[in-house]
Design an enzyme around this catalytic site. Structure first.
Site, PDB file in Angstrom:
ATOM      1  N   GLU A 164       0.833  -1.209   0.000  1.00  0.00           N
ATOM      2  CA  GLU A 164       0.000   0.000   0.000  1.00  0.00           C
ATOM      3  C   GLU A 164       0.868   1.259   0.000  1.00  0.00           C
ATOM      4  O   GLU A 164       2.072   1.202   0.188  1.00  0.00           O
ATOM      5  CB  GLU A 164      -0.898   0.031   1.257  1.00  0.00           C
ATOM      6  CG  GLU A 164      -2.339  -0.392   1.023  1.00  0.00           C
ATOM      7  CD  GLU A 164      -3.174   0.631   0.235  1.00  0.00           C
ATOM      8  OE1 GLU A 164      -2.647   1.698  -0.148  1.00  0.00           O
ATOM      9  OE2 GLU A 164      -4.347   0.342  -0.008  1.00  0.00           O
ATOM     10  N   GLU A 214      -9.647  -6.084   9.809  1.00  0.00           N
ATOM     11  CA  GLU A 214     -10.426  -7.000   8.974  1.00  0.00           C
ATOM     12  C   GLU A 214     -10.393  -8.426   9.519  1.00  0.00           C
ATOM     13  O   GLU A 214      -9.361  -8.892   9.986  1.00  0.00           O
ATOM     14  CB  GLU A 214      -9.883  -6.992   7.537  1.00  0.00           C
ATOM     15  CG  GLU A 214     -10.100  -5.661   6.841  1.00  0.00           C
ATOM     16  CD  GLU A 214      -9.334  -5.549   5.546  1.00  0.00           C
ATOM     17  OE1 GLU A 214      -9.957  -5.362   4.498  1.00  0.00           O
ATOM     18  OE2 GLU A 214      -8.096  -5.648   5.588  1.00  0.00           O
ATOM     19  N   ASP A 256      -9.857   1.634  -4.059  1.00  0.00           N
ATOM     20  CA  ASP A 256      -8.825   1.584  -3.011  1.00  0.00           C
ATOM     21  C   ASP A 256      -7.999   2.876  -3.058  1.00  0.00           C
ATOM     22  O   ASP A 256      -8.537   3.953  -2.878  1.00  0.00           O
ATOM     23  CB  ASP A 256      -7.990   0.313  -3.214  1.00  0.00           C
ATOM     24  CG  ASP A 256      -7.254  -0.140  -1.968  1.00  0.00           C
ATOM     25  OD1 ASP A 256      -6.857   0.712  -1.160  1.00  0.00           O
ATOM     26  OD2 ASP A 256      -7.058  -1.354  -1.797  1.00  0.00           O
ATOM     27  N   ASN A 295      -9.949   5.210   2.744  1.00  0.00           N
ATOM     28  CA  ASN A 295      -8.985   4.845   1.720  1.00  0.00           C
ATOM     29  C   ASN A 295      -8.470   6.024   0.920  1.00  0.00           C
ATOM     30  O   ASN A 295      -8.136   7.044   1.491  1.00  0.00           O
ATOM     31  CB  ASN A 295      -9.563   3.722   0.842  1.00  0.00           C
ATOM     32  CG  ASN A 295      -8.600   2.550   0.765  1.00  0.00           C
ATOM     33  OD1 ASN A 295      -7.393   2.733   0.691  1.00  0.00           O
ATOM     34  ND2 ASN A 295      -9.123   1.349   0.800  1.00  0.00           N
ATOM     35  N   ARG A 346      -7.414   0.269  13.307  1.00  0.00           N
ATOM     36  CA  ARG A 346      -6.086   0.660  12.834  1.00  0.00           C
ATOM     37  C   ARG A 346      -6.261   1.733  11.762  1.00  0.00           C
ATOM     38  O   ARG A 346      -7.332   1.878  11.173  1.00  0.00           O
ATOM     39  CB  ARG A 346      -5.330  -0.530  12.247  1.00  0.00           C
ATOM     40  CG  ARG A 346      -5.917  -1.092  10.946  1.00  0.00           C
ATOM     41  CD  ARG A 346      -4.873  -1.961  10.227  1.00  0.00           C
ATOM     42  NE  ARG A 346      -5.366  -2.707   9.090  1.00  0.00           N
ATOM     43  CZ  ARG A 346      -5.501  -2.220   7.855  1.00  0.00           C
ATOM     44  NH1 ARG A 346      -5.265  -0.939   7.604  1.00  0.00           N
ATOM     45  NH2 ARG A 346      -5.907  -3.009   6.862  1.00  0.00           N
ATOM     46  N   ASN A 397      -5.660   3.323   8.039  1.00  0.00           N
ATOM     47  CA  ASN A 397      -5.504   2.799   6.694  1.00  0.00           C
ATOM     48  C   ASN A 397      -4.788   3.868   5.869  1.00  0.00           C
ATOM     49  O   ASN A 397      -3.788   4.391   6.322  1.00  0.00           O
ATOM     50  CB  ASN A 397      -6.859   2.349   6.117  1.00  0.00           C
ATOM     51  CG  ASN A 397      -6.687   1.346   4.983  1.00  0.00           C
ATOM     52  OD1 ASN A 397      -5.801   0.504   5.033  1.00  0.00           O
ATOM     53  ND2 ASN A 397      -7.504   1.443   3.964  1.00  0.00           N
TER      54      ASN A 397
END
Length: 299
Positions: free
Chosen positions: A18, A121, A204, A154, A101, A103
């Site tokens: 990511e 998740e 995303d 996101n 958490r 992202n």
């Protein structure tokens, strides 16, 4: 458009790759592996990635004006000194939600670090809903919460005139826009500018090009799409050899190369055997557009 070329430049096997960010000073690509708990720096010259292991899921990395980097780690904003491999906490959010958490995160044109949270998740894109919030870490290290009730915070970026903030809450299957005040960092007037088609799957990470068009990585969609935020139309689709494309940024010496991160979490042996480059970093050339250099955190 036939000159578009896609290559896997770093077959890192990230669990959840990511937050790609081009570091001009190092001529290198920064990225994270969230569940692999690693911050990585890949050098095209050396053709290899160095990694620093951290003590919690690390979901985004950004440049820092004073040198080195800032990261989102668990529910903390933290500073990372690369050479010393030293992580220091700046501040923590969501203290009442131990299952949360951070992202995705990105720095705005004024040097503020925007990042959002989500519940951990259970499996990819399966989680307790509406647990996340969107935050900003200001250069004076204070934190502001913009809103909550987020599923998976996101992709984010800003229009070229800095008057619009673009944002993705993945499970809304929408790319949203807000009015943006660069002086204060305030956002308002939320609206959807694009709803994803079924085959595009889950929106995303996201970045913007110098023509003001958005590029969105489609998780489980195996592609990045180019959108016109003014008309809400999709202009282009670039398909990749892996399904779990997670984010994208422009880089290279003139920001004409696109880098795309990907994930391998949630794939069984058979799926991985069909997509051996899952979790790799891809470079796309020949798009005919350039990107905007990343802004450094001013604090």
């Amino acid at each position: 458009m036939s000159s578009v070329k896609i290559e896997c430049v770093a077959n890192e096997g990230c669990r959840i790759g990511e937050s790609p960010v081009w570091d001009e000073k190092e001529s290198a690509l920064l990225f994270v592996d969230i569940t692999g708990r690693k911050v990585c720096r890949w050098s095209p010259a050396a053709k290899q990635a160095q990694a620093i292991s951290v003590d919690a899921p690390v979901s985004s990395v950004a440049l820092r004006k004073s040198g080195d980097y800032v990261i989102t780690l668990g529910t903390r904003f933290a500073a990372l000194k690369w050479k010393e491999q030293l992580v220091t906490t700046i501040t923590q959010v969501d203290k009442d939600k131990p299952n949360n958490r951070f992202n995705d995160g990105k720095v705005d044109p004024a040097g503020r670090y925007f990042a959002g949270t989500m519940a951990e998740e259970i499996q990819p894109a399966v989680l307790e809903r509406h647990q996340g919030s969107l935050y900003t870490l200001f250069p004076d290290l204070s934190v502001v919460k913009h809103f909550d009730q987020v599923d998976i915070s996101n992709g984010l970026d800003w229009s070229l005139d800095h008057k619009t903030f673009f944002y993705i809450d993945s499970l809304s299957y929408s790319v949203d826009a807000f009015d943006y005040d660069l002086q204060t960092g305030k956002i308002g007037n939320r609206r959807s500018i694009y709803k994803l088609e079924k085959e595009e799957s889950i929106p995303d990470g996201m970045c913007i090009d110098t023509e003001g068009k958005l590029w969105v990585a489609c998780y489980n969609g195996g592609r990045v799409i180019r959108l016109d935020p003014e008309t809400g139309k999709r202009l282009q689709t670039v398909k990749l050899p892996v399904d779990k494309t997670t984010s994208c940024c422009f880089g290279g010496k003139d920001y004409s190369e696109m880098y795309v991160t990907s994930a391998s979490d949630g794939m069984d042996k058979e799926w991985l055997s069909r997509q051996p480059q899952a979790g790799g970093i891809f470079k796309i050339t020949g798009l005919g557009v350039k990107g905007v250099p990343p802004y450094p955190f001013a604090g």
